[in-house]
Structures are given as structure tokens and as C-alpha cells.
Design a protein around this motif. Structure first.
Motif, short mmCIF file in Angstrom:
data_model
loop_
_atom_site.label_atom_id
_atom_site.label_comp_id
_atom_site.label_asym_id
_atom_site.label_seq_id
_atom_site.Cartn_x
_atom_site.Cartn_y
_atom_site.Cartn_z
N LEU A 107 51.97 36.59 45.00
CA LEU A 107 52.40 36.87 43.38
C LEU A 107 51.19 37.37 42.77
N VAL A 108 50.09 36.92 42.81
CA VAL A 108 48.92 37.45 42.45
C VAL A 108 48.51 38.69 42.57
N GLU A 109 48.80 39.07 43.96
CA GLU A 109 48.64 40.51 44.15
C GLU A 109 49.24 41.45 43.36
N ILE A 110 50.64 41.12 43.32
CA ILE A 110 51.50 41.84 42.32
C ILE A 110 50.94 41.97 41.00
N ALA A 111 50.50 40.56 40.53
CA ALA A 111 50.08 40.48 39.16
C ALA A 111 48.84 41.54 38.90
N ARG A 112 48.08 41.63 39.99
CA ARG A 112 46.94 42.64 39.90
C ARG A 112 47.33 43.97 39.56
N LYS A 113 48.41 44.04 40.45
CA LYS A 113 48.92 45.68 40.39
C LYS A 113 49.62 46.17 39.10
N ARG A 114 50.17 45.14 38.44
CA ARG A 114 50.97 45.26 37.31
C ARG A 114 50.15 45.14 36.06
N GLU A 115 48.69 44.85 36.32
CA GLU A 115 47.73 44.80 35.01
C GLU A 115 47.69 46.05 34.43
N PRO A 116 47.86 46.27 33.14
CA PRO A 116 47.87 47.48 32.48
C PRO A 116 46.23 48.05 32.43
N SER A 117 46.16 49.28 32.70
CA SER A 117 44.60 49.84 32.58
C SER A 117 43.91 49.50 31.21
N PHE A 118 44.62 49.27 30.10
CA PHE A 118 43.88 49.05 28.91
C PHE A 118 44.59 47.53 28.39
N LEU A 119 43.53 46.61 27.91
CA LEU A 119 43.95 45.31 27.70
C LEU A 119 43.20 45.04 26.27
N GLY A 120 42.55 46.04 25.67
CA GLY A 120 42.00 45.95 24.36
C GLY A 120 40.90 45.17 24.54
N HIS A 121 40.67 43.95 23.57
CA HIS A 121 39.56 43.02 24.04
C HIS A 121 39.56 42.33 24.78
N GLY A 122 40.83 42.12 25.27
CA GLY A 122 41.14 40.96 26.33
C GLY A 122 40.70 41.43 27.72
N ARG A 123 40.53 40.29 28.61
CA ARG A 123 40.40 40.62 30.13
C ARG A 123 41.16 39.42 30.90
N ILE A 124 41.41 39.64 32.29
CA ILE A 124 42.04 38.87 33.09
C ILE A 124 41.33 38.75 34.22
N ASP A 125 40.98 37.19 34.74
CA ASP A 125 40.56 36.99 35.87
C ASP A 125 41.30 36.44 36.91
N TRP A 126 42.03 37.17 37.83
CA TRP A 126 43.03 36.75 38.77
C TRP A 126 42.42 36.04 39.83
N SER A 127 42.87 34.89 40.28
CA SER A 127 42.44 34.26 41.42
C SER A 127 43.65 33.42 41.86
N VAL A 128 43.49 33.10 43.29
CA VAL A 128 44.53 32.35 44.14
C VAL A 128 43.85 30.92 44.19
N GLY A 129 44.62 29.82 44.12
CA GLY A 129 44.13 28.54 44.23
C GLY A 129 44.50 27.53 43.25
N ASP A 130 43.87 26.69 42.98
CA ASP A 130 43.98 25.31 42.44
C ASP A 130 43.69 25.44 40.90
N MET A 131 44.53 25.04 40.04
CA MET A 131 44.30 24.92 38.72
C MET A 131 43.35 23.96 38.14
N LEU A 132 42.99 23.11 38.96
CA LEU A 132 42.06 22.11 38.55
C LEU A 132 40.65 22.33 39.09
N GLU A 133 40.55 23.75 39.77
CA GLU A 133 39.14 24.08 40.24
C GLU A 133 38.04 24.08 39.28
N PRO A 134 37.02 23.31 39.40
CA PRO A 134 35.87 22.90 38.35
C PRO A 134 35.42 24.38 37.97
N SER A 135 35.16 25.08 39.00
CA SER A 135 34.48 26.48 38.66
C SER A 135 35.17 27.35 37.56
#
Length: 242
Positions: A107-135
Motif C-alpha cells: 500500500l505504501v508503494e501505491i501511495a508513493r506512486k500516487r503522490e502528486p508532483s507538486f505539494l506546495g509547501h508540504g512534504r511527505i516522508d513515506w515509510s513501512v513499519g511501526d508507528m511507534l518507531e522512535p526515529s
């Protein structure tokens, strides 16, 4: 759509019963349900039941986004269980720096492919794993849309307490509210159509959950909204700082 925490060095009292669910959820969202969820979160034509689920999820996403600030510039947001990324994209288009994470790599792979080429001032860091990951760091807002619905109330609250240690603003999450119909379906193990059945969704009594949440250190329940659309029933809670 799916993510779950596992014990980490930063987790003093990690939620229980997650290890068994991890493999089930990953296998479901990366396996038998992958195509169904890709279609569900796209403009592809779907059948009647899935159409009601799609409509319900769109209404829920709009509700959670409405509870976030319109201007998210210089704000960090955790999309815990980002699925195919629709909420992450909307938040980034408001200027937010979004950490989007899900246990389902497909699903994350699909999300990366669907990300628009322009997000204005925003950005998205996609990752696979645990939402409690300290990093992943700390956040101004956390959103967990339909990603905690497979867990019992005690585990859900424990997870929110851990997320709350790294969040400064608000936590928005959903749960499956206990209704006579959902209770009967859960008992029968038929919360999803045959052939695309997910790991069991756990209906939770709203008042009991509110009592448990009252014990969350530094947090209180703010807004609440229940959305029902055919086969989709989910309730959103907003946690805000006391």
C-alpha cells in the motif's frame, strides 16, 4: 490502512497482543486484500458494498481533515496507518510535513506512486513499519484513521498513551463503535464480505472507552463523530491537551 506498534526501547509499557496481529494484518493488506484496497481508494468502479465503504471512508477522512488546522505549514503530522496515502496528500497540500507510515509495504508503494508532483509547501516522508518507531520523532498532530480498529480497548488506549508522549497538539483516531449489528457480526466473524475478510475488527463500547481515556495523562476527549455508510461504521475521537 494498517499499522501496529511493537515494543521498542522507548516503550516503557508496550501494548500487548500485537505480535500475533502483526503478521495477520501485513498478510491481509499485502496479500488477499491488496487489489481490493487499491480499487477502494481509487476512482475504479466497485460493487455496492464497497461503494458504501468508500463513501464512508471519504466522509471520515474529510471529518478528520476538518479537525486539523487549515494551515499546517511548519507543523509535523504522523499519518499512522497511511494506506494508499489520501489523507497524507491532503495534509501535505496544507503545508504539513507528513510522516506517513503503514505496515503494508504494497500500500505504501501505491501511495508513493500516487503522490502528486507538486505539494506546495508540504512534504511527505513515506515509510513501512511501526508507528511507534522512535526515529519518526515528535509531532504536532497524529492521525490514526481506521488503523486501530483491530485492537481491544486496553491496547488501543495504551497505544494512544505512547503516541501522546510524542505529540504536542492533537491526536485524531477512529474505532469501531459497538452496536447490536456490529456485535453480532463480530461474534460471527463476518465483518467483511467473504473472500476479502480482514483480521477481526473489535467493536468497542463508547462509554467504556471514554472512561479509559479519562485516565490518559495530559489528554482529554474533544470532538467526536460517528459515520455510518452501509457496511462502514466508524467513530472518530479527538484528543486534545488538558
Amino acid at each position: 490502512m494498517a499499522t501496529l506498534p511493537a515494543p521498542t526501547a522507548a516503550s516503557v509499557a508496550a501494548p500487548t497482543r500485537y505480535d500475533a496481529q502483526r503478521d495477520k494484518l501485513a498478510a491481509y493488506f499485502d496479500g488477499t486484500a491488496r487489489k481490493a484496497w487499491i480499487d477502494l481508494t481509487s476512482d475504479a468502479e466497485v460493487g455496492g458494498i464497497r461503494a458504501t465503504v468508500r463513501a464512508g471512508r471519504e466522509r471520515m477522512r474529510a471529518t478528520l481533515l476538518d479537525w486539523l488546522p487549515e494551515d499546517l505549514r511548519r507543523k509535523r503530522l504522523l499519518d499512522a496507518g497511511c494506506g494508499t496515502g489520501a489523507l497524507s496528500v491532503d495534509a501535505a497540500c496544507r503545508g504539513g510535513h507528513v510522516a506517513a507510515i503503514d505496515i503494508a509495504a504494497g500500500l505504501v508503494e501505491i501511495a508513493r506512486k500516487r503522490e502528486p508532483s507538486f505539494l506546495g509547501h508540504g512534504r511527505i516522508d513515506w515509510s513501512v513499519g511501526d508507528m511507534l518507531e522512535p526515529s519518526l520523532g515528535e509531532f504536532d498532530h497524529v492521525v490514526a484513521m481506521d488503523s486501530l480498529i483491530h485492537y481491544r480497548a486496553d491496547d488501543l488506549v495504551d497505544t494512544l498513551q505512547l503516541l501522546g508522549r510524542r505529540c504536542h497538539g492533537s491526536i485524531l483516531f477512529t474505532f469501531a463503535p459497538h452496536t447490536p449489528l456490529l456485535g453480532a457480526m463480530h461474534a460471527a466473524g463476518k465483518l467483511f464480505p467473504r473472500g476479502n475478510r480482514s483480521p477481526a475488527i473489535v467493536p468497542i463500547n463508547e462509554q467504556r472507552l471514554r472512561r479509559r481515556l479519562a485516565g490518559l495523562h495530559g489528554w482529554r476527549v474533544g470532538r467526536s463523530e460517528r459515520i455510518s455508510s452501509g457496511f462502514y461504521t466508524s467513530q472518530a475521537f479527538e484528543l486534545v491537551r488538558r
